[in-house]
Design an enzyme around this catalytic site. Structure first.
Site, PDB file in Angstrom:
ATOM      1  N   GLY A 238      35.647  50.819  33.871  1.00 44.79           N
ATOM      2  CA  GLY A 238      36.957  51.523  32.920  1.00 44.79           C
ATOM      3  C   GLY A 238      36.276  50.875  31.621  1.00 44.79           C
ATOM      4  O   GLY A 238      35.394  51.334  30.612  1.00 44.79           O
ATOM      5  N   PHE A 239      36.308  49.700  31.314  1.00 40.19           N
ATOM      6  CA  PHE A 239      35.900  49.157  30.186  1.00 40.19           C
ATOM      7  C   PHE A 239      36.436  49.311  28.967  1.00 40.19           C
ATOM      8  O   PHE A 239      36.132  49.149  27.225  1.00 40.19           O
ATOM      9  CB  PHE A 239      34.564  48.897  29.914  1.00 40.19           C
ATOM     10  CG  PHE A 239      33.285  48.607  31.808  1.00 40.19           C
ATOM     11  CD1 PHE A 239      33.766  47.240  31.784  1.00 40.19           C
ATOM     12  CD2 PHE A 239      32.242  49.961  31.836  1.00 40.19           C
ATOM     13  CE1 PHE A 239      33.285  47.582  33.224  1.00 40.19           C
ATOM     14  CE2 PHE A 239      32.360  49.407  32.968  1.00 40.19           C
ATOM     15  CZ  PHE A 239      32.122  48.621  34.256  1.00 40.19           C
ATOM     16  N   LEU A 629      42.389  33.930  41.180  1.00 41.41           N
ATOM     17  CA  LEU A 629      43.199  34.169  42.681  1.00 41.41           C
ATOM     18  C   LEU A 629      42.540  34.631  43.628  1.00 41.41           C
ATOM     19  O   LEU A 629      41.967  34.198  44.439  1.00 41.41           O
ATOM     20  CB  LEU A 629      44.270  35.324  41.934  1.00 41.41           C
ATOM     21  CG  LEU A 629      44.918  35.939  40.942  1.00 41.41           C
ATOM     22  CD1 LEU A 629      46.106  36.682  41.244  1.00 41.41           C
ATOM     23  CD2 LEU A 629      45.880  33.983  41.651  1.00 41.41           C
ATOM     24  N   LYS A 632      35.639  34.667  44.485  1.00 40.79           N
ATOM     25  CA  LYS A 632      34.246  35.574  44.476  1.00 40.79           C
ATOM     26  C   LYS A 632      34.375  36.357  44.183  1.00 40.79           C
ATOM     27  O   LYS A 632      33.186  36.940  42.915  1.00 40.79           O
ATOM     28  CB  LYS A 632      34.225  35.993  46.036  1.00 40.79           C
ATOM     29  CG  LYS A 632      32.624  36.735  46.524  1.00 40.79           C
ATOM     30  CD  LYS A 632      33.107  37.146  47.978  1.00 40.79           C
ATOM     31  CE  LYS A 632      31.723  37.951  48.021  1.00 40.79           C
ATOM     32  NZ  LYS A 632      31.797  38.250  49.128  1.00 40.79           N
ATOM     33  N   THR A 633      35.509  37.205  43.612  1.00 37.35           N
ATOM     34  CA  THR A 633      35.821  38.498  42.785  1.00 37.35           C
ATOM     35  C   THR A 633      35.765  37.238  40.864  1.00 37.35           C
ATOM     36  O   THR A 633      35.390  38.107  40.710  1.00 37.35           O
ATOM     37  CB  THR A 633      36.935  38.817  42.794  1.00 37.35           C
ATOM     38  OG1 THR A 633      38.451  38.185  43.292  1.00 37.35           O
ATOM     39  CG2 THR A 633      36.628  39.989  44.306  1.00 37.35           C
ATOM     40  N   GLN A 637      33.192  38.794  38.666  1.00 40.06           N
ATOM     41  CA  GLN A 637      33.725  39.619  36.795  1.00 40.06           C
ATOM     42  C   GLN A 637      33.763  38.615  35.873  1.00 40.06           C
ATOM     43  O   GLN A 637      32.831  39.245  34.526  1.00 40.06           O
ATOM     44  CB  GLN A 637      35.206  39.650  36.736  1.00 40.06           C
ATOM     45  CG  GLN A 637      35.828  40.280  36.152  1.00 40.06           C
ATOM     46  CD  GLN A 637      37.421  40.530  36.465  1.00 40.06           C
ATOM     47  OE1 GLN A 637      38.299  39.936  37.171  1.00 40.06           O
ATOM     48  NE2 GLN A 637      37.770  41.660  35.314  1.00 40.06           N
ATOM     49  N   LYS A 700      45.067  32.778  33.977  1.00 45.37           N
ATOM     50  CA  LYS A 700      44.745  33.704  32.466  1.00 45.37           C
ATOM     51  C   LYS A 700      44.104  35.033  32.640  1.00 45.37           C
ATOM     52  O   LYS A 700      44.988  35.719  31.860  1.00 45.37           O
ATOM     53  CB  LYS A 700      43.915  32.657  32.389  1.00 45.37           C
ATOM     54  CG  LYS A 700      45.061  31.612  31.345  1.00 45.37           C
ATOM     55  CD  LYS A 700      44.094  30.630  30.437  1.00 45.37           C
ATOM     56  CE  LYS A 700      44.794  29.790  29.399  1.00 45.37           C
ATOM     57  NZ  LYS A 700      43.893  28.731  28.835  1.00 45.37           N
ATOM     58  N   GLU A 704      37.724  39.660  30.705  1.00 43.11           N
ATOM     59  CA  GLU A 704      37.273  40.117  29.092  1.00 43.11           C
ATOM     60  C   GLU A 704      36.802  38.765  28.613  1.00 43.11           C
ATOM     61  O   GLU A 704      35.519  38.869  27.891  1.00 43.11           O
ATOM     62  CB  GLU A 704      38.112  40.336  28.180  1.00 43.11           C
ATOM     63  CG  GLU A 704      37.871  41.694  28.857  1.00 43.11           C
ATOM     64  CD  GLU A 704      39.590  42.764  27.771  1.00 43.11           C
ATOM     65  OE1 GLU A 704      39.729  43.690  26.991  1.00 43.11           O
ATOM     66  OE2 GLU A 704      40.412  42.871  28.323  1.00 43.11           O
TER      67      GLU A 704
END
Lengths: 737, 328
Positions: A238-239, A629, A632-633, A637, A700, A704
């Site tokens: 989406g960005f 959280l 890995k993801t 990101q 947090k 981005e």
């Protein structure tokens, strides 16, 4: 309720695999364009090929006679929509013959197959009456104006006495930096499927905000919001581009009503360059003044960006300057000017990505002017509080980011002299920059249902952008419930679920996870209460406070050998699921604290001495982003943000032909995003940061911050390698030879 | 994409006969043609699938030359042992192009016929493109022409040939063997691609209905000192801003023979024999190489957005010769 979860068994934070990973690699995850409904027809948007004027004639007869074509919508026959002041985006919905930008939707052709729809589009005859278009940003900048407010903040800021601060400065830097027009280019293009059943509408849409789709479509068409349902199970990127509901979403609903059949409408790649937003170009003027020992005495940051003829959408590049460094005398301003282009929009770290490039380049220039190390210069101007809002930071680990990043990167081996480090025909450069992004949070709701089989379903009408929402929310619910994560499924992407905010502004985790947690804790409380009830309970006489749930077992805290599977409790009570709702919203802590993530980015580049080719050999990013959280993801990101930062620094630019108002490189062959060969070592450090103020999970949001600072670090590294300061992105080889 | 009929040819004779129908086009890998059809740039009535023809062999001929079937896939050609050892320039050029997936599909014949990546040719919304719509004008001349030609362009067209393979074939003096209704003929590579002149819609000297059956490479003295340099904005999967096929026959440090071709700068691979001659009999030094580059770029005429290409091309020539000659 106090923190009743068992900390020692925390699932949150673990780098578990994505819940939807297997579905995605098997092609089984259902994206919006993959919904197929009985009697479904195919719509294609027809976009203008001039930037300004009106449609003098549109002849749809031949198109309507084309085999398979069911209907053609244009301004001649489109239903007149209620005239209401737009909230959010100003859409192009075939209400008149005016053309305000190239690639503006001007018709929709609907047919029984995609191929027939294409034939129909080709058979359309359109004549325009062109009028003069303003497409020259430099000329238009002379009549730039203030937007007044930018997402609730004042467009201008002023503190202290800049003139005096500049007068008293020993060193001054005054430069302009520019960043180009860019487009999001997610792999998955925008796609909408609309189906009316009587007066109710279901929309399957690729969106970052299902409730936004629902509300926009309802308001625009003048139907009650409860008659509209929006569904989106997966977003293929989406960005920010899918944070707003653009014209095609409403047009698909109009087309479905026009032909009385479900309609699918998917944008093709060139259509992604105009009617669905992009990052506006910016021109940023920065002035800095310092004392002899490098303390900032004055800062100004004035930025101009373009907006469309139909809507004011201001860029926010100077916001970052208001809080990143300590300086008593400062002014910032944002101006915009109208061009005949589609309205720009949010694109990954809107403002902070472009603004940090300009600010961090200027800071590097000043470090050289003063003659001190760029990190030392930043430390001398470290902001202990948010000087603009006069508030303490809820947490700030930037000092630790500088330290940890510099150590990992090997900053100490850098010879500060530009052009001093070589390797054959490669000039080697090391540069750094600060990274930052605000920590946002909105109200969100969630529901948790404990099923009789011992599994749990957590729900919230949020979105999965490929970032891991399904995965991390299951982790949050599992911890709060005391369930193994394998027994928890998270559902999202349907407006029938409890409402959640836009998955934009890096706020999904910060907003939705507290609601999920609250719902899970409430369900857990209900389960414990239920366990104590009934004549046949194992727990007669046990105090509720002595009961714990661990790994899916109800257990006595004082005697851990006493335990019972949660399914047994539900079975004893008629196998009826337990449901609980969660509702979480930010409180007045947001007025008491300034909340931001911070980081430090280090880049090593090789620049070909003769050919100007830049290769980014290595990036180290150190971030203070509260709790991750999922290790890995989360890392993925942040890495994705850095990769995009490399693209922003070296590659990305939507090339505008000023005669046509059209982007010439409107495809993925010529719009360059980094290929694997452009990306070498990326090393990510997340420094420990415990922030209990921002939200109950202390997370947090990391959507981005990864892109911020990267272009600045690379530009500074290029300067260090070559002695050439490129103040205009992207840094292509022609700017270096 | 328009509706079209699809026919599969079982023999070259078959294919050539089918190709006499109006609006017929051959399709090999389809990596370029299908894109152009989707964009509405190419609108064939009939596609003749030539991928089943027996044209995928690489043969050594008696005189030391090599014959490459037009149906050989780019990846097979690039990785063929004989090509890698005798014609490293060709192998390198092929591997610099496109992506592994595209190279697995793309054929030699198709690559020779790859059409320009000029933005204004590709996007049919632009009203002016003499290559796509003869007589309509050239939007690129006054538009964004970063990728465009600096040599051999015309008032009508400033497009470039996007192929990497073609640049290497030019440097290697390849011959294109084509077969038509009147039989077979051989076209030297230098005469195969055209300059745009006043017919930019015609990319090559291939006659209508003629089928490329093979490419012949003469025995090459350039196997030991060859380098294909591709300069582009992105490290991979990007068209060349400038590319150089440089190869040398070096004997005791002296250039006995040289070949130099430029890509990304003209409507066809650019080669000037005088530039090569300027190297012959010399040992490679900076001045000698720069002199050859200056000769090769003589008459360069840049446009608003590609002024950098002239100097970039010269430096690229020097770099490619430096690497090919092992003088770095």
């Amino acid at each position: 309720m106090s923190d009743v979860t068992n900390d020692s068994a925390k699932i949150v934070g673990q780098g578990i695999d994505r819940a939807d990973g297997r579905l995605k690699v098997c092609g089984a995850a259902k994206y919006s364009a993959e919904w197929s409904l009985p009697r479904m027809a195919y719509g294609l948007m027809v976009l203008s090929s001039i930037p300004s004027g009106r449609i003098a004639r549109i002849d749809t007869q031949a198109a309507e006679r084309t085999a398979g074509v069911i209907g053609v919508l244009s301004h001649l026959n489109a239903p007149k929509l209620p005239k209401i002041p737009p909230q959010g985006r100003v859409l192009s919905l075939l209400q008149d013959d005016q053309v305000h930008y190239n690639q503006q939707p001007i018709a929709v052709v609907i047919a029984d197959t995609l191929e027939h729809a294409r034939d129909g589009v080709r058979a359309l005859q359109i004549e325009y009456a062109k009028s003069v278009a303003q497409l020259d940003f430099a000329a238009a900048s002379k009549i730039a104006y203030s937007p007044g407010k930018i997402q609730g903040n004042d467009a201008d800021s002023s503190r202290g006495d800049v003139a005096a601060g500049m007068r008293n400065a020993v060193y001054r830097v005054s430069q302009s930096y520019s960043t180009p027009f860019e487009h999001h280019n997610p792999m998955e293009p925008h796609a909408t499927v609309a189906v009316w059943e009587g007066d109710t509408l279901t929309i399957y849409d690729s969106t970052q905000y299902i409730s936004g789709v629902k509300n926009t479509v309802a308001r625009t068409l003048g139907v009650a919001p409860e008659k509209v349902r929006a569904v989106c199970l997966y977003v293929g990127g989406g960005f920010g581009g899918k944070g707003s509901s653009w014209s095609h979403v409403v047009l698909t609903a109009m087309a479905a009503r026009h032909v009385g059949r479900p309609v699918k409408l998917v944008l093709d790649r060139p259509q992604m360059f105009g009617p669905v937003g992009g990052r506006p170009n910016t021109e940023q003027k920065i002035q800095l003044g310092t004392t002899r020992d490098g303390r900032l005495t004055a800062m100004t940051h004035d930025t101009t960006s373009y907006t469309s003829q139909i809507e004011d959408w201001p860029d926010s590049s100077a916001m970052v300057t208001r809080m990143l460094y300590a300086c008593d005398n400062q002014t910032t301003s944002h101006r915009m000017t109208k061009l005949h282009l589609g309205t720009p929009t949010f694109q990954r770290a809107p403002g902070e990505s472009t603004g940090s490039y300009a600010l961090e380049s200027a800071m590097d220039e000043m470090a050289y002017a003063v003659g001190i190390d760029p990190i030392e210069f930043r430390l001398r101007n470290y902001a202990e509080q948010d000087q603009e809002r006069k508030l303490p930071f809820s947490s700030k680990s930037l000092r630790e980011c500088y330290r940890a990043g510099a150590e990992r990167f090997g900053w100490a081996r850098r010879n500060p002299q530009p052009g001093s480090m070589r390797n054959g025909h490669w000039q080697v450069g090391l540069g750094m920059a600060g990274a930052t992004y605000p920590t946002r949070r909105s109200a969100a709701k969630a529901k948790v249902r404990l099923m009789p089989d011992g599994t749990a379903i957590a729900q919230s009408g949020s979105q999965e952008l490929g970032t891991g929402t399904y995965t991390v929310m299951a982790q949050v619910a599992a911890d709060a419930l005391g369930y193994p994560v394998s027994k928890v499924r998270f559902e999202l992407g349907d407006t029938l679920l409890p409402e959640a905010p836009n998955s934009g502004g890096s706020q999904t985790v910060a907003s939705v996870s507290p609601a999920v947690r609250a719902a899970a804790l409430a369900a857990r409380g209900k389960l414990i209460a239920l366990a104590l009830q009934g004549p046949d309970t194992l727990w007669r006489g046990t105090d509720a406070n002595d009961l714990d749930i661990v790994d899916g077992w109800l257990r006595s805290r004082s005697d851990q050998t006493r335990r019972e599977p949660v399914a047994a409790v539900l079975a004893r009570h008629g196998s009826v699921p337990i449901e609980a709702d969660g509702d979480a919203r930010p409180g007045d802590e947001r007025q008491q604290y300034s909340m931001h993530s911070f980081g430090a980015v280090f880049a090593e580049v090789n620049v070909d001495r003769d050919l100007g080719i830049v290769r980014v050999q290595r990036v180290v990013g150190a971030y203070g982003v509260g709790n991750l959280l999922n290790a890995k993801t989360g890392r993925s990101q942040l890495m994705g943000g850095i990769v995009w930062g490399i693209g922003m620094a070296l590659l990305e630019e939507s090339l505008l032909d000023k005669r046509y108002g059209r982007i010439v490189n409107n495809n993925l062959a010529e719009y360059h995003v980094p290929a694997n060969a452009d990306v070498h070592d990326i090393d990510i450090i997340v420094v420990p940061e415990d922030d209990r103020i921002i939200n109950p999970l202390g997370a947090k949001g990391i959507g981005e911050i990864g892109i911020t600072g990267v272009a600045g670090a690379i530009a500074n590294a290029v300067y260090h390698a070559t002695g050439k300061r490129v103040r205009d992105l992207p840094i292509t080889l022609d700017k270096l030879i | 994409m328009n509706n079209f009929s699809y026919q599969r040819a079982d023999s070259t004779e078959d294919a050539i006969r089918m190709a006499q129908q109006p609006g017929a086009k051959f399709i090999g890998g389809g990596t370029n043609l299908l894109d152009l059809m989707k964009g509405g740039v190419e609108r064939p009535q009939t596609l003749i699938d030539v991928s089943r023809l027996q044209l995928a062999q690489i043969e050594q001929l008696g005189d030391g030359s090599v014959r490459i079937g037009a149906g050989v896939r780019n990846s097979d050609l690039a990785n063929h042992a004989a090509i890698r050892s005798a014609y490293p320039l060709l192998s390198q050029a092929l591997l610099a192009g496109a992506s592994p997936q595209l190279r697995n599909m793309a054929t030699v014949g198709g690559n020779l016929l790859q059409r320009t990546r000029c933005y204004y040719f590709y996007d049919t919304s632009y009203d002016a493109c003499n290559k796509r719509a003869p007589g309509s004008g050239c939007a690129a001349r006054g538009g964004i022409n970063r990728q465009h030609a600096i040599l051999g362009a015309s008032e009508q067209c400033i497009a470039t040939n996007p192929s990497d393979m073609n640049v290497a074939l030019m440097a290697l003096n390849a011959t294109v063997r084509v077969r038509g209704i009147k039989g077979e003929r051989a076209i030297p590579i230098a005469e195969f691609h055209r300059l745009p002149g006043d017919r930019p819609d015609v990319d090559t000297t291939l006659a209508p209905g003629e089928l490329i059956v093979a490419v012949d490479l003469p025995k090459s003295p350039f196997a030991d000192h060859a380098y294909y340099l591709k300069v582009r904005d992105r490290a991979s999967y990007a068209f060349a801003l400038v590319s150089v096929a440089a190869a040398l026959d070096l004997r005791n440090g002296t250039v006995h023979d040289a070949t130099l071709a430029l890509g990304g700068v003209a409507h066809k691979p650019w080669r000037v024999r005088e530039a090569e001659k300027a190297l012959i009999g010399k040992s490679l030094d900076a001045n000698v190489m720069r002199n050859a580059a200056d000769i090769l770029l003589k008459g360069a005429q840049p446009y608003e957005y590609n002024r950098f290409k002239v100097e970039l091309a010269k430096r690229s020539v020097v770099r490619a010769l430096t690497i090919a000659g092992g003088v770095a």
